[in-house]
Design a protein around this motif. Sequence first.
Motif, PDB file in Angstrom:
ATOM      1  N   GLY A  27       0.853  -1.112   0.233  1.00 27.26           N
ATOM      2  CA  GLY A  27      -0.073  -0.064   0.026  1.00 27.26           C
ATOM      3  C   GLY A  27       0.783   1.148  -0.061  1.00 27.26           C
ATOM      4  O   GLY A  27       1.670   1.491   1.016  1.00 27.26           O
ATOM      5  N   HIS A  28       0.937   1.922  -1.165  1.00 26.54           N
ATOM      6  CA  HIS A  28       1.621   3.238  -1.127  1.00 26.54           C
ATOM      7  C   HIS A  28       1.494   4.172  -0.029  1.00 26.54           C
ATOM      8  O   HIS A  28       2.376   4.545   0.378  1.00 26.54           O
ATOM      9  N   ASP A  29       0.377   4.314   0.426  1.00 23.58           N
ATOM     10  CA  ASP A  29      -0.043   5.281   1.365  1.00 23.58           C
ATOM     11  C   ASP A  29      -0.342   4.505   2.812  1.00 23.58           C
ATOM     12  O   ASP A  29      -0.072   4.698   3.963  1.00 23.58           O
ATOM     13  N   SER A  30      -1.358   3.589   2.837  1.00 26.89           N
ATOM     14  CA  SER A  30      -1.879   2.781   3.821  1.00 26.89           C
ATOM     15  C   SER A  30      -2.434   1.350   3.538  1.00 26.89           C
ATOM     16  O   SER A  30      -2.896   0.900   2.474  1.00 26.89           O
ATOM     17  N   VAL A  31      -2.310   0.678   4.572  1.00 22.64           N
ATOM     18  CA  VAL A  31      -3.025  -0.799   4.670  1.00 22.64           C
ATOM     19  C   VAL A  31      -3.755  -0.985   6.037  1.00 22.64           C
ATOM     20  O   VAL A  31      -3.198  -0.415   7.066  1.00 22.64           O
ATOM     21  N   THR A  32      -5.022  -1.149   5.889  1.00 25.02           N
ATOM     22  CA  THR A  32      -5.979  -1.445   7.040  1.00 25.02           C
ATOM     23  C   THR A  32      -6.405  -2.937   6.717  1.00 25.02           C
ATOM     24  O   THR A  32      -6.971  -3.268   5.707  1.00 25.02           O
ATOM     25  N   ILE A  33      -6.045  -3.586   8.042  1.00 25.71           N
ATOM     26  CA  ILE A  33      -6.801  -4.823   8.067  1.00 25.71           C
ATOM     27  C   ILE A  33      -7.678  -4.904   9.097  1.00 25.71           C
ATOM     28  O   ILE A  33      -7.537  -4.785  10.510  1.00 25.71           O
ATOM     29  N   GLY A  34      -8.853  -5.087   8.608  1.00 25.78           N
ATOM     30  CA  GLY A  34     -10.211  -4.862   9.590  1.00 25.78           C
ATOM     31  C   GLY A  34     -10.177  -6.111  10.697  1.00 25.78           C
ATOM     32  O   GLY A  34      -9.582  -7.182  10.319  1.00 25.78           O
ATOM     33  N   ARG A  35     -11.329  -6.286  11.525  1.00 24.22           N
ATOM     34  CA  ARG A  35     -11.482  -7.210  12.431  1.00 24.22           C
ATOM     35  C   ARG A  35     -11.816  -8.449  11.955  1.00 24.22           C
ATOM     36  O   ARG A  35     -11.291  -9.299  12.423  1.00 24.22           O
ATOM     37  N   THR A  36     -12.376  -8.545  10.683  1.00 23.34           N
ATOM     38  CA  THR A  36     -12.969  -9.747  10.025  1.00 23.34           C
ATOM     39  C   THR A  36     -11.735 -10.104   8.949  1.00 23.34           C
ATOM     40  O   THR A  36     -11.771 -11.218   8.304  1.00 23.34           O
ATOM     41  N   GLY A  37     -10.674  -9.194   8.738  1.00 24.05           N
ATOM     42  CA  GLY A  37      -9.509  -9.573   7.845  1.00 24.05           C
ATOM     43  C   GLY A  37      -8.741 -10.743   8.097  1.00 24.05           C
ATOM     44  O   GLY A  37      -8.346 -11.034   9.376  1.00 24.05           O
ATOM     45  N   ASN A  38      -7.988 -11.229   7.253  1.00 26.58           N
ATOM     46  CA  ASN A  38      -7.197 -12.445   7.309  1.00 26.58           C
ATOM     47  C   ASN A  38      -5.927 -12.214   6.257  1.00 26.58           C
ATOM     48  O   ASN A  38      -6.425 -12.497   5.078  1.00 26.58           O
ATOM     49  N   VAL A  39      -5.024 -12.088   6.533  1.00 28.47           N
ATOM     50  CA  VAL A  39      -3.712 -11.798   5.625  1.00 28.47           C
ATOM     51  C   VAL A  39      -2.720 -13.081   5.982  1.00 28.47           C
ATOM     52  O   VAL A  39      -2.443 -13.027   6.948  1.00 28.47           O
ATOM     53  N   ALA A  40      -2.273 -13.454   4.810  1.00 26.73           N
ATOM     54  CA  ALA A  40      -1.035 -14.177   4.909  1.00 26.73           C
ATOM     55  C   ALA A  40      -0.216 -13.983   3.719  1.00 26.73           C
ATOM     56  O   ALA A  40      -0.210 -14.128   2.754  1.00 26.73           O
ATOM     57  N   GLY A  41       0.549 -13.085   4.306  1.00 36.82           N
ATOM     58  CA  GLY A  41       1.899 -12.539   3.304  1.00 36.82           C
ATOM     59  C   GLY A  41       2.338 -11.257   3.989  1.00 36.82           C
ATOM     60  O   GLY A  41       2.038 -10.944   5.111  1.00 36.82           O
ATOM     61  N   ASP A  42       3.524 -10.694   3.454  1.00 38.41           N
ATOM     62  CA  ASP A  42       4.277  -9.459   3.649  1.00 38.41           C
ATOM     63  C   ASP A  42       3.463  -8.256   3.519  1.00 38.41           C
ATOM     64  O   ASP A  42       2.784  -8.228   2.399  1.00 38.41           O
ATOM     65  N   VAL A  43       3.491  -7.473   4.133  1.00 35.25           N
ATOM     66  CA  VAL A  43       2.757  -6.158   4.200  1.00 35.25           C
ATOM     67  C   VAL A  43       4.046  -5.116   4.124  1.00 35.25           C
ATOM     68  O   VAL A  43       4.684  -4.836   4.959  1.00 35.25           O
ATOM     69  N   ALA A  44       3.883  -4.112   3.132  1.00 34.07           N
ATOM     70  CA  ALA A  44       4.806  -3.153   2.887  1.00 34.07           C
ATOM     71  C   ALA A  44       3.903  -1.901   2.720  1.00 34.07           C
ATOM     72  O   ALA A  44       2.822  -1.566   1.834  1.00 34.07           O
ATOM     73  N   THR A  45       4.003  -0.849   3.684  1.00 34.00           N
ATOM     74  CA  THR A  45       3.297   0.567   3.563  1.00 34.00           C
ATOM     75  C   THR A  45       3.933   1.688   4.489  1.00 34.00           C
ATOM     76  O   THR A  45       4.925   1.458   5.107  1.00 34.00           O
ATOM     77  N   ARG A  46       3.387   2.810   4.291  1.00 35.77           N
ATOM     78  CA  ARG A  46       3.783   3.800   5.187  1.00 35.77           C
ATOM     79  C   ARG A  46       3.004   3.822   6.442  1.00 35.77           C
ATOM     80  O   ARG A  46       3.550   4.129   7.401  1.00 35.77           O
ATOM     81  N   TYR A  47       1.632   3.593   6.439  1.00 31.55           N
ATOM     82  CA  TYR A  47       0.898   3.628   7.563  1.00 31.55           C
ATOM     83  C   TYR A  47       0.047   2.347   7.710  1.00 31.55           C
ATOM     84  O   TYR A  47      -0.542   1.882   6.594  1.00 31.55           O
ATOM     85  N   ILE A  48      -0.198   1.845   8.921  1.00 34.38           N
ATOM     86  CA  ILE A  48      -0.768   0.669   8.783  1.00 34.38           C
ATOM     87  C   ILE A  48      -1.578   0.611   9.972  1.00 34.38           C
ATOM     88  O   ILE A  48      -1.518   1.218  11.271  1.00 34.38           O
ATOM     89  N   THR A  49      -3.073  -0.138   9.998  1.00 31.59           N
ATOM     90  CA  THR A  49      -3.820  -0.144  11.031  1.00 31.59           C
ATOM     91  C   THR A  49      -4.372  -1.613  10.904  1.00 31.59           C
ATOM     92  O   THR A  49      -4.717  -2.095   9.970  1.00 31.59           O
ATOM     93  N   ILE A  50      -4.172  -2.322  12.247  1.00 29.56           N
ATOM     94  CA  ILE A  50      -4.492  -3.774  12.584  1.00 29.56           C
ATOM     95  C   ILE A  50      -5.892  -3.563  13.319  1.00 29.56           C
ATOM     96  O   ILE A  50      -5.399  -3.225  14.522  1.00 29.56           O
ATOM     97  N   GLU A  51      -7.207  -3.911  13.131  1.00 30.46           N
ATOM     98  CA  GLU A  51      -8.137  -3.845  14.035  1.00 30.46           C
ATOM     99  C   GLU A  51      -8.186  -5.396  14.832  1.00 30.46           C
ATOM    100  O   GLU A  51      -7.447  -6.248  14.526  1.00 30.46           O
TER     101      GLU A  51
END
Length: 170
Positions: free
Chosen positions: A114-138
């Motif tokens: 995510g060039h600006d931001s990545v948000t992973i919501g409470r129902t989100g499921n991610v299997a992988g690497d994350v690169a961004t400037r701003y991150i939010t994990i609920e």
Amino acid sequence: MSMWRRQDEPKVPVSSPEIAPPPPPPPPRVEPPAEPLASAPPPQPAALAGHLTISHTIRGEISGREDLFVDGEVEGKIHLQDAKIVIGPNGRVTADIEAREIMVLGRVKGNLHGHDSVTIGRTGNVAGDVATRYITIEDGAQVQGSFDVTRAEETRVTSITEKAKSQYAG
């Protein structure tokens, strides 16, 4: 009785009392208001997000410049330059995703950039690497992978430092 009558008046004999007066005219018929023409589309917002619903399955590469909402299944690669992608709660994505903003409410198996931001919501499921400037994990989100969170200033300083090293190295 006058000798003159208007042109539009019917000629009725006055001397015969047996003739009934003409019935009153029927009340005017009121028509319902006309519906607007179906050919004129309703006004739309300037830029709508594309939608992939639960019934869609796409295998391949998706690229574009407009926002995208994925609530279906995607396998491949997603590249949205200067746009936002939302993986809805029913979304199942097996792809590397690159976009300005990424929001995950469903499942993603792949790297997120995510060039600006990545948000992973409470129902989100991610299997992988994350690169961004701003991150939010609920709370409740599930994430497996590494994070590379770099602010814009750090990126600029790093590139200036690398340029200076390359000038003096030669």
